[in-house]
Motif scaffolding. Sequence first.
Motif, mmCIF file in Angstrom:
data_model
loop_
_atom_site.group_PDB
_atom_site.id
_atom_site.type_symbol
_atom_site.label_atom_id
_atom_site.label_comp_id
_atom_site.label_asym_id
_atom_site.label_seq_id
_atom_site.Cartn_x
_atom_site.Cartn_y
_atom_site.Cartn_z
ATOM 1 N N ASP A 49 0.816 -1.222 0.000
ATOM 2 C CA ASP A 49 0.000 0.000 0.000
ATOM 3 C C ASP A 49 0.845 1.267 0.000
ATOM 4 O O ASP A 49 0.350 2.342 -0.346
ATOM 5 C CB ASP A 49 -0.931 0.020 1.215
ATOM 6 C CG ASP A 49 -2.040 -1.009 1.126
ATOM 7 O OD1 ASP A 49 -2.232 -1.563 0.022
ATOM 8 O OD2 ASP A 49 -2.700 -1.275 2.149
ATOM 9 N N SER A 106 -5.148 7.491 -7.364
ATOM 10 C CA SER A 106 -4.689 6.555 -6.338
ATOM 11 C C SER A 106 -3.887 7.303 -5.276
ATOM 12 O O SER A 106 -3.356 8.393 -5.516
ATOM 13 C CB SER A 106 -3.832 5.458 -6.970
ATOM 14 O OG SER A 106 -2.692 6.031 -7.597
ATOM 15 N N SER A 115 -0.967 4.468 1.287
ATOM 16 C CA SER A 115 -1.306 4.419 2.711
ATOM 17 C C SER A 115 -0.086 3.955 3.489
ATOM 18 O O SER A 115 0.548 2.956 3.128
ATOM 19 C CB SER A 115 -2.472 3.448 2.947
ATOM 20 O OG SER A 115 -2.688 3.266 4.339
ATOM 21 N N ARG A 163 -5.755 -3.752 9.760
ATOM 22 C CA ARG A 163 -5.402 -2.428 9.238
ATOM 23 C C ARG A 163 -5.833 -1.330 10.219
ATOM 24 O O ARG A 163 -6.760 -0.569 9.956
ATOM 25 C CB ARG A 163 -6.072 -2.196 7.881
ATOM 26 C CG ARG A 163 -5.651 -3.195 6.812
ATOM 27 C CD ARG A 163 -6.524 -3.086 5.576
ATOM 28 N NE ARG A 163 -6.332 -1.811 4.901
ATOM 29 C CZ ARG A 163 -5.444 -1.613 3.933
ATOM 30 N NH1 ARG A 163 -4.655 -2.602 3.548
ATOM 31 N NH2 ARG A 163 -5.338 -0.453 3.341
#
Length: 347
Positions: free
Chosen positions: A55, A283, A286, A326
Amino acid sequence: MEKIVGEALRAGPVVVSFSGGRDSSAVLAVAAHVAARDGLPQPVPLTLLYPGLRDADESDWQRAVLEHLGLTDRLVTVSVTDQERLLGEPARRSLARHGLVWPAAAHADVVLASVTAGTQVLSGEGGDEVLGARRITPWTVARGDGGPRGRRHLRELLHTVTGAALPLGPIAGHNPSISPPPWLRGASRVAFRRHVAGQSRTPWRYDDATLTMSMRRVPHVLAHNLQVLADESGIRWHHPLQDPRFVRALAYDGGAWGFRGRTDTMRFLFADLLPDRVLARRSKASFNGSRFGAAERDFASGWDGSGVDDRLVDTAALRQHWLSPRPGGVTGLLLHQAWLAQRTGPR
Protein backbone atom coordinates in the motif's frame (compact mmCIF):
# COMPACT_ATOMS: atom_id res chain seq x y z
CA MET A 1 4.42 29.53 -4.05
CA GLU A 2 7.60 30.33 -5.97
CA LYS A 3 8.33 33.09 -3.47
CA ILE A 4 7.81 30.76 -0.48
CA VAL A 5 9.98 28.01 -1.96
CA GLY A 6 12.61 30.54 -3.03
CA GLU A 7 12.98 31.73 0.56
CA ALA A 8 13.86 28.19 1.62
CA LEU A 9 16.30 27.71 -1.26
CA ARG A 10 18.15 30.89 -0.27
CA ALA A 11 18.24 29.94 3.43
CA GLY A 12 20.32 26.80 3.02
CA PRO A 13 20.41 23.35 1.47
CA VAL A 14 16.88 22.17 0.64
CA VAL A 15 15.55 18.65 0.94
CA VAL A 16 12.04 17.85 -0.29
CA SER A 17 10.16 15.13 1.56
CA PHE A 18 9.06 13.41 -1.62
CA SER A 19 6.59 10.53 -1.41
CA GLY A 20 5.66 10.52 -5.08
CA GLY A 21 2.13 11.73 -4.41
CA ARG A 22 0.63 14.72 -6.17
CA ASP A 23 1.34 17.23 -3.41
CA SER A 24 5.00 16.47 -2.77
CA SER A 25 5.52 16.16 -6.54
CA ALA A 26 4.13 19.68 -6.99
CA VAL A 27 6.34 21.12 -4.26
CA LEU A 28 9.42 19.39 -5.70
CA ALA A 29 8.58 20.62 -9.22
CA VAL A 30 8.20 24.24 -8.10
CA ALA A 31 11.45 24.06 -6.09
CA ALA A 32 13.36 22.63 -9.08
CA HIS A 33 11.88 25.31 -11.34
CA VAL A 34 12.81 28.18 -9.02
CA ALA A 35 16.32 26.81 -8.44
CA ALA A 36 16.98 26.55 -12.20
CA ARG A 37 15.50 29.97 -12.92
CA ASP A 38 17.37 31.80 -10.16
CA GLY A 39 20.67 29.93 -10.32
CA LEU A 40 20.26 28.31 -6.90
CA PRO A 41 21.33 24.81 -5.81
CA GLN A 42 18.79 22.23 -6.87
CA PRO A 43 16.61 20.70 -4.13
CA VAL A 44 17.44 17.16 -3.07
CA PRO A 45 14.47 14.75 -3.17
CA LEU A 46 14.32 12.48 -0.13
CA THR A 47 12.31 9.39 -1.00
CA LEU A 48 11.18 6.72 1.43
CA LEU A 49 10.88 3.09 0.42
CA TYR A 50 8.72 0.64 2.39
CA PRO A 51 9.87 -2.93 1.62
CA GLY A 52 7.01 -5.38 1.97
CA LEU A 53 4.29 -2.71 2.26
CA ARG A 54 2.38 -2.82 -0.98
CA ASP A 55 0.00 0.00 0.00
CA ALA A 56 2.98 2.33 0.52
CA ASP A 57 4.81 1.49 -2.70
CA GLU A 58 5.20 4.72 -4.68
CA SER A 59 8.39 3.79 -6.51
CA ASP A 60 6.89 3.93 -10.02
CA TRP A 61 5.41 7.38 -9.41
CA GLN A 62 8.61 8.62 -7.79
CA ARG A 63 10.66 7.45 -10.74
CA ALA A 64 8.30 9.05 -13.28
CA VAL A 65 8.38 12.44 -11.56
CA LEU A 66 12.14 12.44 -10.95
CA GLU A 67 12.87 11.55 -14.57
CA HIS A 68 10.48 14.25 -15.80
CA LEU A 69 12.20 16.86 -13.62
CA GLY A 70 15.69 15.62 -14.41
CA LEU A 71 16.54 15.05 -10.75
CA THR A 72 17.89 11.51 -10.98
CA ASP A 73 21.50 12.33 -10.04
CA ARG A 74 21.16 13.79 -6.54
CA LEU A 75 18.63 12.15 -4.29
CA VAL A 76 18.44 10.46 -0.91
CA THR A 77 16.60 7.16 -0.55
CA VAL A 78 15.77 5.75 2.88
CA SER A 79 14.48 2.22 3.42
CA VAL A 80 11.86 2.26 6.16
CA THR A 81 11.45 -0.91 8.20
CA ASP A 82 10.56 -0.23 11.83
CA GLN A 83 11.78 3.38 12.20
CA GLU A 84 8.25 4.79 11.98
CA ARG A 85 6.60 2.43 14.46
CA LEU A 86 4.36 4.23 16.94
CA LEU A 87 6.07 2.38 19.79
CA GLY A 88 9.45 1.93 18.14
CA GLU A 89 12.63 3.10 19.82
CA PRO A 90 12.65 6.60 18.20
CA ALA A 91 9.02 7.18 19.18
CA ARG A 92 9.53 6.00 22.76
CA ARG A 93 12.56 8.28 23.21
CA SER A 94 10.60 11.26 21.89
CA LEU A 95 7.56 10.41 24.02
CA ALA A 96 9.76 10.31 27.11
CA ARG A 97 11.03 13.81 26.33
CA HIS A 98 7.89 15.52 25.09
CA GLY A 99 4.87 13.52 26.20
CA LEU A 100 1.81 13.51 23.97
CA VAL A 101 2.27 15.32 20.67
CA TRP A 102 -0.20 15.54 17.80
CA PRO A 103 0.14 14.02 15.26
CA ALA A 104 1.44 10.89 16.95
CA ALA A 105 3.57 9.96 13.93
CA ALA A 106 5.67 13.10 14.43
CA HIS A 107 7.57 11.34 17.23
CA ALA A 108 9.26 9.06 14.67
CA ASP A 109 9.83 11.20 11.60
CA VAL A 110 12.28 9.41 9.33
CA VAL A 111 12.87 12.55 7.27
CA LEU A 112 14.26 14.47 10.25
CA ALA A 113 16.47 11.53 11.17
CA SER A 114 17.90 11.46 7.64
CA VAL A 115 19.07 15.07 7.15
CA THR A 116 21.70 17.24 8.82
CA ALA A 117 21.45 20.41 10.88
CA GLY A 118 20.85 23.54 8.85
CA THR A 119 18.73 21.76 6.27
CA GLN A 120 15.52 23.37 5.00
CA VAL A 121 12.88 20.65 4.51
CA LEU A 122 9.92 21.20 2.18
CA SER A 123 6.79 19.10 2.56
CA GLY A 124 3.52 18.64 0.70
CA GLU A 125 1.46 18.82 3.90
CA GLY A 126 -2.02 20.23 3.50
CA GLY A 127 -2.53 19.46 -0.16
CA ASP A 128 -5.62 17.31 0.31
CA GLU A 129 -7.37 20.10 2.19
CA VAL A 130 -6.09 23.23 0.45
CA LEU A 131 -6.26 21.90 -3.11
CA GLY A 132 -9.38 19.78 -2.65
CA ALA A 133 -13.07 20.38 -3.27
CA ARG A 134 -15.20 22.91 -1.41
CA ARG A 135 -18.88 22.98 -0.56
CA ILE A 136 -19.61 24.86 -3.79
CA THR A 137 -17.60 22.52 -6.04
CA PRO A 138 -20.50 20.26 -7.18
CA TRP A 139 -22.36 23.42 -8.20
CA THR A 140 -19.31 24.71 -10.06
CA VAL A 141 -19.22 21.45 -12.04
CA ALA A 142 -22.98 21.63 -12.75
CA ARG A 143 -22.63 25.24 -13.84
CA GLY A 144 -19.96 24.32 -16.37
CA ASP A 145 -21.80 21.22 -17.63
CA GLY A 146 -25.24 22.81 -17.93
CA GLY A 147 -26.70 20.79 -15.06
CA PRO A 148 -26.13 17.62 -12.97
CA ARG A 149 -24.19 14.80 -14.61
CA GLY A 150 -26.26 12.01 -13.04
CA ARG A 151 -27.91 10.82 -9.85
CA ARG A 152 -24.70 10.77 -7.86
CA HIS A 153 -23.94 14.34 -8.86
CA LEU A 154 -27.50 15.34 -7.98
CA ARG A 155 -27.08 13.81 -4.51
CA GLU A 156 -23.86 15.78 -4.06
CA LEU A 157 -25.69 18.98 -4.99
CA LEU A 158 -28.45 18.27 -2.48
CA HIS A 159 -26.00 17.29 0.24
CA THR A 160 -24.24 20.65 0.05
CA VAL A 161 -27.56 22.16 1.14
CA THR A 162 -29.11 19.56 3.47
CA GLY A 163 -25.89 18.16 4.88
CA ALA A 164 -25.02 21.49 6.44
CA ALA A 165 -28.32 21.61 8.29
CA LEU A 166 -28.65 18.05 9.62
CA PRO A 167 -29.77 18.10 13.27
CA LEU A 168 -27.49 16.50 15.84
CA GLY A 169 -30.18 14.06 16.85
CA PRO A 170 -31.70 10.82 15.56
CA ILE A 171 -31.28 11.77 11.88
CA ALA A 172 -27.58 12.49 12.33
CA GLY A 173 -27.17 9.13 14.04
CA HIS A 174 -28.26 7.36 10.87
CA ASN A 175 -26.16 9.42 8.48
CA PRO A 176 -23.11 7.25 7.61
CA SER A 177 -21.08 10.30 6.63
CA ILE A 178 -21.05 11.47 10.25
CA SER A 179 -21.01 8.14 12.09
CA PRO A 180 -18.33 8.14 14.81
CA PRO A 181 -15.81 5.29 15.03
CA PRO A 182 -16.85 2.41 17.30
CA TRP A 183 -14.28 3.12 20.01
CA LEU A 184 -15.86 6.46 20.89
CA ARG A 185 -18.65 6.61 23.45
CA GLY A 186 -20.71 9.15 25.36
CA ALA A 187 -19.87 12.80 24.94
CA SER A 188 -17.05 12.02 22.49
CA ARG A 189 -19.57 10.60 19.99
CA VAL A 190 -21.65 13.76 20.23
CA ALA A 191 -18.54 15.90 19.82
CA PHE A 192 -17.47 13.88 16.78
CA ARG A 193 -20.85 14.34 15.07
CA ARG A 194 -20.83 18.04 15.86
CA HIS A 195 -17.33 18.43 14.45
CA VAL A 196 -18.06 16.55 11.21
CA ALA A 197 -21.36 18.32 10.68
CA GLY A 198 -19.57 21.61 11.24
CA GLN A 199 -17.15 20.82 8.43
CA SER A 200 -20.01 21.19 5.95
CA ARG A 201 -20.98 24.59 7.31
CA THR A 202 -18.18 26.29 5.46
CA PRO A 203 -18.86 29.45 3.43
CA TRP A 204 -20.55 28.97 0.07
CA ARG A 205 -18.02 30.97 -1.97
CA TYR A 206 -14.81 29.18 -2.91
CA ASP A 207 -12.60 32.11 -1.97
CA ASP A 208 -14.22 32.58 1.44
CA ALA A 209 -14.08 28.83 2.19
CA THR A 210 -10.40 28.71 1.17
CA LEU A 211 -9.46 31.66 3.36
CA THR A 212 -11.26 30.00 6.27
CA MET A 213 -8.88 27.04 5.96
CA SER A 214 -5.87 29.17 6.81
CA MET A 215 -7.52 30.17 10.09
CA ARG A 216 -8.23 26.65 11.37
CA ARG A 217 -6.30 25.14 14.25
CA VAL A 218 -5.08 22.06 12.39
CA PRO A 219 -2.48 23.62 10.03
CA HIS A 220 -1.15 25.93 12.74
CA VAL A 221 -0.82 23.22 15.40
CA LEU A 222 0.71 20.82 12.88
CA ALA A 223 3.33 23.30 11.71
CA HIS A 224 4.15 24.34 15.28
CA ASN A 225 4.53 20.82 16.66
CA LEU A 226 6.61 19.56 13.74
CA GLN A 227 8.93 22.53 14.11
CA VAL A 228 9.35 22.05 17.87
CA LEU A 229 10.57 18.51 17.23
CA ALA A 230 12.75 19.64 14.30
CA ASP A 231 14.39 22.35 16.41
CA GLU A 232 16.18 19.62 18.36
CA SER A 233 18.09 18.73 15.18
CA GLY A 234 18.57 22.28 13.87
CA ILE A 235 16.24 21.64 10.92
CA ARG A 236 13.62 23.99 9.48
CA TRP A 237 10.28 22.76 8.11
CA HIS A 238 8.44 24.58 5.32
CA HIS A 239 4.90 23.65 4.24
CA PRO A 240 4.25 25.78 1.12
CA LEU A 241 0.74 24.48 0.47
CA GLN A 242 -0.33 25.54 3.96
CA ASP A 243 1.44 28.88 3.91
CA PRO A 244 -1.19 31.64 4.36
CA ARG A 245 0.32 33.58 1.44
CA PHE A 246 -0.27 30.67 -0.92
CA VAL A 247 -3.76 30.05 0.45
CA ARG A 248 -4.70 33.72 -0.04
CA ALA A 249 -3.41 33.69 -3.63
CA LEU A 250 -5.34 30.50 -4.40
CA ALA A 251 -8.52 32.01 -2.95
CA TYR A 252 -8.07 35.11 -5.10
CA ASP A 253 -7.56 33.08 -8.28
CA GLY A 254 -10.51 30.81 -7.51
CA GLY A 255 -12.95 33.63 -6.89
CA ALA A 256 -16.55 32.85 -6.01
CA TRP A 257 -16.95 29.60 -7.97
CA GLY A 258 -13.46 28.13 -7.71
CA PHE A 259 -12.32 25.07 -9.61
CA ARG A 260 -14.01 21.85 -10.71
CA GLY A 261 -12.19 19.73 -8.14
CA ARG A 262 -8.78 18.53 -7.05
CA THR A 263 -7.46 17.59 -10.49
CA ASP A 264 -8.69 20.82 -12.06
CA THR A 265 -6.91 22.80 -9.34
CA MET A 266 -3.69 20.84 -9.86
CA ARG A 267 -3.82 21.46 -13.60
CA PHE A 268 -4.45 25.17 -13.11
CA LEU A 269 -1.41 25.47 -10.86
CA PHE A 270 1.15 22.96 -12.14
CA ALA A 271 0.32 21.94 -15.73
CA ASP A 272 3.54 23.55 -16.99
CA LEU A 273 5.70 21.60 -14.53
CA LEU A 274 4.32 18.06 -14.25
CA PRO A 275 2.86 15.46 -16.63
CA ASP A 276 -0.93 15.27 -16.66
CA ARG A 277 -0.96 11.64 -15.49
CA VAL A 278 0.59 12.86 -12.22
CA LEU A 279 -1.79 15.81 -11.90
CA ALA A 280 -4.85 13.65 -12.60
CA ARG A 281 -3.79 10.72 -10.44
CA ARG A 282 -6.56 9.28 -8.23
CA SER A 283 -4.69 6.56 -6.34
CA LYS A 284 -3.11 7.35 -3.00
CA ALA A 285 -0.59 5.48 -0.86
CA SER A 286 -1.31 4.42 2.71
CA PHE A 287 1.46 4.40 5.30
CA ASN A 288 -0.44 3.06 8.32
CA GLY A 289 1.27 -0.30 7.86
CA SER A 290 4.57 1.32 8.81
CA ARG A 291 3.10 2.57 12.11
CA PHE A 292 1.72 -0.65 13.57
CA GLY A 293 3.82 -3.77 14.01
CA ALA A 294 4.54 -6.53 16.50
CA ALA A 295 5.40 -4.20 19.41
CA GLU A 296 2.20 -2.20 19.01
CA ARG A 297 0.04 -5.32 18.84
CA ASP A 298 1.85 -6.89 21.79
CA PHE A 299 1.09 -3.79 23.82
CA ALA A 300 -2.57 -3.82 22.73
CA SER A 301 -2.90 -7.51 23.63
CA GLY A 302 -1.76 -6.94 27.19
CA TRP A 303 -3.35 -3.53 27.69
CA ASP A 304 -5.68 -3.36 30.69
CA GLY A 305 -7.55 -0.29 29.45
CA SER A 306 -5.80 2.17 31.76
CA GLY A 307 -4.63 5.59 30.66
CA VAL A 308 -7.71 6.66 28.71
CA ASP A 309 -11.06 7.96 29.94
CA ASP A 310 -13.51 5.07 29.66
CA ARG A 311 -16.38 7.55 29.72
CA LEU A 312 -15.20 8.70 26.30
CA VAL A 313 -13.45 5.63 24.92
CA ASP A 314 -14.68 2.05 24.64
CA THR A 315 -11.42 0.35 25.54
CA ALA A 316 -12.50 -3.11 24.34
CA ALA A 317 -13.43 -1.72 20.91
CA LEU A 318 -10.19 0.26 20.77
CA ARG A 319 -8.10 -2.81 21.60
CA GLN A 320 -9.96 -4.77 18.92
CA HIS A 321 -9.18 -2.04 16.41
CA TRP A 322 -5.48 -2.03 17.30
CA LEU A 323 -5.38 -5.81 16.79
CA SER A 324 -7.21 -5.61 13.45
CA PRO A 325 -5.31 -6.14 10.16
CA ARG A 326 -5.40 -2.43 9.24
CA PRO A 327 -5.55 -0.18 12.33
CA GLY A 328 -5.95 3.51 11.58
CA GLY A 329 -3.28 6.07 12.35
CA VAL A 330 -5.90 8.36 13.89
CA THR A 331 -5.76 6.23 17.05
CA GLY A 332 -2.01 6.79 17.48
CA LEU A 333 -2.48 9.48 20.11
CA LEU A 334 -4.61 7.11 22.24
CA LEU A 335 -1.93 4.43 21.87
CA HIS A 336 0.69 6.86 23.14
CA GLN A 337 -1.57 7.99 25.98
CA ALA A 338 -2.09 4.40 27.10
CA TRP A 339 1.63 3.57 26.77
CA LEU A 340 2.67 6.61 28.80
CA ALA A 341 0.19 5.74 31.54
CA GLN A 342 1.57 2.20 31.77
CA ARG A 343 5.15 3.53 31.78
CA THR A 344 4.63 6.06 34.55
CA GLY A 345 2.03 4.16 36.59
CA PRO A 346 -0.82 5.69 38.62
CA ARG A 347 -0.47 9.23 39.90
